[in-house]
Design an enzyme around this catalytic site. Structure first.
Site, mmCIF file in Angstrom:
data_model
loop_
_atom_site.group_PDB
_atom_site.id
_atom_site.type_symbol
_atom_site.label_atom_id
_atom_site.label_comp_id
_atom_site.label_asym_id
_atom_site.label_seq_id
_atom_site.Cartn_x
_atom_site.Cartn_y
_atom_site.Cartn_z
ATOM 1 N N GLU A 443 55.955 43.500 33.379
ATOM 2 C CA GLU A 443 56.748 44.771 32.838
ATOM 3 C C GLU A 443 56.118 45.365 31.926
ATOM 4 O O GLU A 443 56.662 45.810 30.903
ATOM 5 C CB GLU A 443 57.980 44.054 32.203
ATOM 6 C CG GLU A 443 59.045 43.513 33.039
ATOM 7 C CD GLU A 443 59.194 44.524 34.307
ATOM 8 O OE1 GLU A 443 59.259 45.813 33.607
ATOM 9 O OE2 GLU A 443 59.582 44.333 35.410
HETATM 10 C C1 LIG Z 1 53.610 36.884 38.582
HETATM 11 C C2 LIG Z 1 53.756 38.416 38.599
HETATM 12 C C3 LIG Z 1 54.675 38.947 38.780
HETATM 13 C C4 LIG Z 1 55.020 40.315 38.963
HETATM 14 N N1 LIG Z 1 55.939 40.970 39.236
HETATM 15 C C5 LIG Z 1 56.128 42.354 39.380
HETATM 16 C C6 LIG Z 1 57.326 42.826 40.413
HETATM 17 O O1 LIG Z 1 58.271 42.269 40.569
HETATM 18 N N2 LIG Z 1 57.058 44.272 40.493
HETATM 19 C C7 LIG Z 1 55.909 44.772 39.989
HETATM 20 O O2 LIG Z 1 56.176 46.208 40.710
HETATM 21 N N3 LIG Z 1 55.036 44.309 39.578
HETATM 22 C C8 LIG Z 1 55.073 43.095 39.196
HETATM 23 N N4 LIG Z 1 53.862 42.445 38.459
HETATM 24 C C9 LIG Z 1 52.689 43.434 38.158
HETATM 25 C C10 LIG Z 1 52.755 43.561 36.509
HETATM 26 O O3 LIG Z 1 53.566 44.310 36.167
HETATM 27 C C11 LIG Z 1 51.321 44.066 36.274
HETATM 28 O O4 LIG Z 1 50.418 42.993 36.556
HETATM 29 C C12 LIG Z 1 51.060 44.331 34.873
HETATM 30 O O5 LIG Z 1 51.921 45.690 34.870
HETATM 31 C C13 LIG Z 1 49.729 44.849 34.556
HETATM 32 O O6 LIG Z 1 49.216 45.645 35.492
HETATM 33 P P1 LIG Z 1 47.763 45.260 36.080
HETATM 34 O O7 LIG Z 1 47.859 43.785 36.577
HETATM 35 O O8 LIG Z 1 47.516 46.159 37.250
HETATM 36 O O9 LIG Z 1 46.592 45.118 35.085
HETATM 37 P P2 LIG Z 1 45.848 46.544 34.465
HETATM 38 O O10 LIG Z 1 46.873 47.644 34.672
HETATM 39 O O11 LIG Z 1 44.626 46.831 35.266
HETATM 40 O O12 LIG Z 1 45.458 46.220 33.084
HETATM 41 C C14 LIG Z 1 44.329 45.394 32.699
HETATM 42 C C15 LIG Z 1 44.275 45.140 31.326
HETATM 43 O O13 LIG Z 1 43.789 46.538 30.733
HETATM 44 C C16 LIG Z 1 44.807 46.828 29.790
HETATM 45 N N5 LIG Z 1 45.241 48.345 29.616
HETATM 46 C C17 LIG Z 1 45.312 48.906 30.671
HETATM 47 N N6 LIG Z 1 45.674 50.386 30.268
HETATM 48 C C18 LIG Z 1 45.506 50.172 28.845
HETATM 49 C C19 LIG Z 1 45.562 51.290 27.844
HETATM 50 N N7 LIG Z 1 45.996 52.631 28.016
HETATM 51 N N8 LIG Z 1 45.356 50.773 26.541
HETATM 52 C C20 LIG Z 1 44.969 49.577 26.212
HETATM 53 N N9 LIG Z 1 44.927 48.588 27.169
HETATM 54 C C21 LIG Z 1 45.206 48.952 28.508
HETATM 55 C C22 LIG Z 1 46.283 46.194 29.852
HETATM 56 O O14 LIG Z 1 46.895 45.799 28.744
HETATM 57 C C23 LIG Z 1 45.663 44.706 30.483
HETATM 58 O O15 LIG Z 1 45.060 43.902 29.520
HETATM 59 C C24 LIG Z 1 53.975 41.027 38.336
HETATM 60 C C25 LIG Z 1 52.511 40.452 38.191
HETATM 61 C C26 LIG Z 1 52.521 39.101 38.160
HETATM 62 C C27 LIG Z 1 51.318 38.618 37.911
#
Ligand SMILES: Cc1cc2nc3c(=O)[nH]c(=O)nc-3n(C[C@H](O)[C@H](O)[C@H](O)COP(=O)(O)OP(=O)(O)OC[C@H]3O[C@@H](n4cnc5c(N)ncnc54)[C@H](O)[C@@H]3O)c2cc1C
Length: 598
Positions: A443
């Site tokens: 989220e």
């Molecule tokens: C168990 C689970 C359930 C989930 N359920 C859903 C769901 O139902 N629907 C759905 O659509 N998604 C879902 N997700 C996805 C989840 O919302 C994302 O994993 C999350 O938003 C982070 O995206 P990412 O994993 O691509 O990380 P990334 O976007 O690659 O981020 C990696 C790191 O970089 C940091 N970062 C990125 N941009 C910035 C910035 N501008 N400034 C500072 N730091 C930054 C982040 O904070 C993080 O620490 C789920 C994930 C999991 C693991």
């Protein structure tokens, strides 16, 4: 085996004594008849379902996990989950706070909030199946066409169908502007969607005959970035004109993630292979429409950590009273035993009180926010609606990040109370820690929440909404400033409230010159803001407790409330000084550290 007792008395305290919710409901035509007895009776029944049906499946669900049949793309969640869902639907729980026009019971969000706290304590993984559906209901209610509302809302409200939220793709999570799923108009008002989604919670299961996926995708003429994203409703099975189930839509679960926690929830990889969907809201405005669901979900994620903090605390408290180990530093407390129970040791008490304070602060905040939501939706006065809406927007990132970070601290502390046994599976404590961990990530990670708070919601409107919250603090300070008994609770928030203005201006000024300054300060800033909010709420809870005690009430419940508030202000709130200092240390040490990060 872990225990769980629904904290009904604590909920009633927050609902009826601190926020006097039924007085507030009287002003709202839709809820004017909702009285305290009704709320209490509903919550008692909800507690029975949570403790009696969902909780016994928590450990088995974690151990068993979900299974995917790769030939049929069907998923089987852990044993008992489907039957629990059937009972949940039969009990009418999905409909609790939904619109009566679509079959809902029309109770306030505030009541639903308490239902979900208990469900999350009992079994976060199971609770995410109905939880996601409720978010889909909210998004379609706000942005769906009449046809979409007629087709989907009654089924989501009854629980006959569930919903999901499909945003994330393999190459993009935070930066949804990069998403690639395509939606092509078919000339008949429908769209053909193609793409791949990952991490979709409750993405596939066998509880219901249909699953309603809300999918973000791009239209052929979409501008690049986040301004080119549209929202579509894509059912697992197409729906015939008479509302019956039609042919299978090619939106398939192709894999399940192997995760650290919430094993009972199916986190699905989803292939969308020319599936038929319809547009929700306006073209290219999908992110705004999805935000209805995301905001509801962000409050919901805070509630997940509140639930886990509460259940972890209950177990740690029981263990600390029972486990004997070493003698108290200040002399034997249980001379009849070989050693004293560990609850006599100061640091064990600190761990327990940390969890208790974080649970009580979070409960007050969640109820405060959902009451604001009820006002934003249903208050007859437009100004009240607008102010409430703005305050919820300000508080949402705090709920999501502060409560889940606190949940991490609290569940870890409770596991620590068990010593080595906390690390052993059969006690259930390590599961609370593992399950909570995702709450800080999904989220929108907690870092993204802090940027949303500081960048958009505070600096973005020159602190106008923050000032509105400051006014609430100011009112309480004015009301109780001369009451000596309240001084220990009022002085810290009055002081922090004053400092907050200067602190915010300073970061805003530095950020104007160098935006990395905002990025470097945001996480610390959110925690400081979180403590200001918790401080305000603890002061209000202490105010009620002191009044009861002054009126001659001898119920130890009120003494306990005061002691927890005292602990909070003495041991947790003061971290604000360090946080302000680290925020002020700025971005240079981070951005100049290329050699260290080479
Ligand atoms: C168990 C689970 C359930 C989930 N359920 C859903 C769901 O139902 N629907 C759905 O659509 N998604 C879902 N997700 C996805 C989840 O919302 C994302 O994993 C999350 O938003 C982070 O995206 P990412 O994993 O691509 O990380 P990334 O976007 O690659 O981020 C990696 C790191 O970089 C940091 N970062 C990125 N941009 C910035 C910035 N501008 N400034 C500072 N730091 C930054 C982040 O904070 C993080 O620490 C789920 C994930 C999991 C693991």
């Amino acid at each position: 085996m872990p225990i769980y007792t629904p904290p009904l008395r604590d909920m009633q305290f927050v609902l009826h004594e601190v926020f006097k919710v039924t007085d507030e409901f009287k002003a709202m035509p839709a809820h004017a008849e909702v009285d305290a007895d009704t709320i209490n009776a509903v919550l008692e029944e909800a507690g029975k379902f949570a403790a009696g049906v969902a909780f016994p499946l928590n450990i088995s669900g974690d151990t068993e996990g979900c299974k995917l049949d790769t030939a049929t793309h069907e998923v089987t969640p852990p044993k008992g989950f489907k039957e629990a869902y059937r009972q949940y639907v039969e009990g009418g729980w999905p409909a609790l706070s939904c619109d009566p026009e679509y079959g809902g019971q029309g109770l306030p969000h505030t009541v639903n909030q308490c239902l979900y706290e208990m469900l999350n304590s009992a079994n976060q993984a199971w609770t995410m199946y109905p939880g996601l559906s409720h978010g889909a209901y909210e998004a379609l209610l706000a942005h769906g066409t009449d046809e979409q509302k007629k087709t989907y809302l009654p089924k989501l409200v009854s629980g006959e169908w569930t919903g999901t939220m499909c945003l994330t793709e393999p190459h993009c999570g935070t930066d949804l502007g990069m998403l690639r799923t395509k939606a092509e108009p078919q000339g008949d008002g429908t769209y053909k969607l193609t793409g791949n989604k990952i991490f979709i919670s409750a993405g596939e299961h066998d509880f219901t005959e249909n699953i309603v996926h809300l999918v973000l995708a791009r239209l052929p003429d979409a501008p690049k970035g986040s301004k080119g994203i549209s929202l579509f409703v894509v059912p697992k099975f197409k729906v015939n004109a008479d509302g019956s189930i039609g042919e299978r839509n090619p939106i398939f679960c192709t894999g399940l993630e192997h995760k650290m926690g919430i094993h009972g929830n199916a986190t699905a990889q989803i292939a969308i292979d020319g599936a038929t969907g319809t547009l929700v809201g306006e073209p290219h405005k999908g992110l705004a429409a999805m935000f209805v669901m995301m905001n509801a979900a962000r409050l919901g994620v805070g509630n997940q950590s509140l639930g886990l903090t509460e259940v972890a605390f209950q177990n740690a408290l029981a263990y600390a009273k029972d486990r004997i180990q070493m003698r108290s530093l200040s002399g034997k407390k249980a001379p009849d035993k070989e050693a004293d129970p560990i609850i006599v040791h100061p640091d064990v008490r600190k761990m327990l009180l940390t969890a208790k304070a974080y649970a009580e602060g979070a409960r007050a905040l969640q109820v405060f926010c959902t009451l604001l939501l009820d006002k934003a939706h249903g208050h007859p006065d437009e100004k009240v609606r607008k102010d409430s809406d703005e305050l919820v927007a300000l508080l949402t990132p705090i709920v999501k990040a502060f409560v889940t970070d606190n949940g991490h601290v609290a569940t870890n502390a409770c596991m620590q109370v068990f010593g080595g046994h906390g690390f052993i599976k059969e006690w259930g404590m390590e599961q609370f820690v593992r399950d909570n961990r995702i709450n800080m990530i999904y989220e929108g990670t907690n870092t993204i929440q802090s940027l949303d708070l500081l960048g958009r919601k505070v600096l973005g409107n020159n602190g106008a909404t923050l000032k509105k919250f400051g006014k609430l603090v100011g009112q309480l300070v004015a009301e109780e400033g001369v009451n000596e008994k309240m001084a220990e609770f009022i002085n810290p928030i009055a002081y922090l409230g004053d400092q907050m203005t200067k602190f915010t201006t300073e970061i805003g000024f530095k950020g104007f010159q160098n935006p990395d300054e905002v990025g470097a300060a945001a996480v610390d800033y959110l925690r400081v803001a979180g403590h200001l909010v918790f401080g305000y709420l603890f002061a209000r809870m202490a105010q009620v407790a002191l009044r009861e005690i002054a009126a001659g009430n001898t119920d130890p419940f009120y003494v306990a409330k005061l002691q927890t508030a005292r602990f909070y202000f003495a041991k947790l709130f003061p971290e604000t000084a360090t946080l302000m200092r680290t925020a002020r240390a700025g971005s240079k040490v981070l951005m100049d550290a290329d050699a260290a990060l080479a």
